[in-house]
Design an enzyme around this catalytic site. Structure first.
Site, short mmCIF file in Angstrom:
data_model
loop_
_atom_site.label_atom_id
_atom_site.label_comp_id
_atom_site.label_asym_id
_atom_site.label_seq_id
_atom_site.Cartn_x
_atom_site.Cartn_y
_atom_site.Cartn_z
N HIS A 70 -1.18 4.18 -5.40
CA HIS A 70 -2.60 3.87 -5.14
C HIS A 70 -3.42 5.12 -5.53
CE1 HIS A 70 -6.02 1.88 -3.74
NE2 HIS A 70 -5.78 1.76 -2.45
N ASP A 97 -0.98 5.04 7.29
CA ASP A 97 -1.31 3.78 6.62
C ASP A 97 -0.59 2.68 7.39
OD1 ASP A 97 -2.01 1.81 4.78
OD2 ASP A 97 -0.50 2.38 3.30
#
Ligand code: CP
Ligand code: NVA
Length: 319
Positions: A144, A239
């Site tokens: 990402h 996360d």
């Protein structure tokens, strides 16, 4: 600080490039993009127009859900004077079997760049190999990178430097962890990652992070003990425990990640003025407690906002 001559060189060098992973850029490229993002954000907040992408269009394909990536890229393109076109793969011919390589070639006839959020990193690589326009990874199962760029911008805003910092990531050794730790290692930030056993980072990515860290005078600490990773950290980052595409593993994961919540007790191991970061979306009571994410140490909404500023720097450099 990069000299104006080096800035010009980097600007030229980045035109037309892909951004599939943080590994695509050198530390100088990243420093250039961050400087550019700082200026773009400041000018935007001062109400100055900056429209270098007038007449240009970014195509965006989402194979997975998104709030931040979708909005920050769309609004960012508009602010740069360009347009963004959001496409659902089910409504493209790709959903009826047109090949990725043909699709990439066709996109290149109409668009000036494309951002893809894909299930598999291999899909984005195949697309990029066949496209004649810059391809930006908006999240895959493996990386990402746009998130990592915004994360570095946020770290820079909070601390004003990268030297001597420690970022501790607690949770799943996933796409976000890969990009964040690689980006930190490139900028000479020491990182620590604590995952439950069996949820460590991909070994090849971990080796690359290790190598980059060493080259840049930093360290990568890998452990299964959250308290050890958090020890004297400047930043605590987490996360979700269940990423998109992993819903079938949900029950098992929620069991395996017990003890990995960032809460006040765990945060007591970090520096007293630690900063809490999360790429979002967040789950209070799972990877982070409400008191931490909604408390004074948290910069998660500044971090989300920085997605747009960092990506405006990226888009105006690549397109
Ligand atoms: N952090 C992030 O990429 O958010 P979205 O999934 O909402 O785009
Ligand atoms: N690791 C998460 C990040 C979401 C922005 C996922 O892939 O779902």
């Amino acid at each position: 600080m990069t000299s104006p001559l080096e800035m010009k060189y980097t600007e030229k060098k980045l035109k037309g490039k892909n951004f599939l992973t943080v590994a695509d850029f050198t530390a100088d490229d990243i420093e250039y993009l961050l400087n550019r993002a700082v200026k773009i954000k400041k000018d935007f907040q001062a109400g100055k127009d900056f429209e270098p992408l007038a007449g240009k269009t970014l195509g965006m394909v989402f194979e997975k859900n998104s709030t931040r990536t979708r909005i920050s890229f769309s609004v960012g393109m508009n602010q740069l004077g360009g347009n963004a076109l959001i496409m659902n793969p089910d409504e493209l011919q790709i959903g009826r079997g047109e090949t990725i390589s043909d699709t990439a070639k066709v996109f290149s006839e109409y668009l000036d760049g494309v951002m893809i959020r894909a299930n598999s990193h291999a899909m984005v690589e195949e697309f990029a190999a066949n496209a004649h326009i810059p391809v930006i990874n908006g999240l895959t199962d493996k990386f990402h990178p746009c998130q990592a760029l915004a994360d570095l911008l946020t770290i820079l805003e909070v601390k004003g430097k990268f030297d001597g910092l420690k970022v501790a990531y607690i949770g799943d050794g996933n796409n976000v962890a890969h990009s964040l730790l690689l980006a930190c290692a490139k900028m000479g930030i020491t990182t620590a990652i604590a995952t439950p056993e069996g949820y460590e980072m991909d070994q090849n990515v971990a080796s690359l992070i290790q190598k980059e860290a060493k080259q840049n005078g930093a360290e990568l600490i890998q452990t299964n003990d959250p308290a050890e990773a958090a020890e004297q950290a400047d930043f605590l980052y987490t996360d979700v425990w269940v990423s998109m595409g992993e819903d079938e593993e949900k029950e098992q994961r929620l069991h395996d990640f017990k003890g990995f919540e960032i809460n006040d007790q765990l945060a007591a191991n970090a520096k007293p003025d630690y900063t809490f970061m999360h790429c979002l979306p967040a789950h209070r009571g799972l990877e982070v407690s409400a008191e931490v994410i909604d408390g004074d140490h948290s910069v998660v909404f500044q971090q989300a906002g920085n997605r747009m500023h960092a990506q405006k720097a990226l888009l105006s450099a690549l397109l």
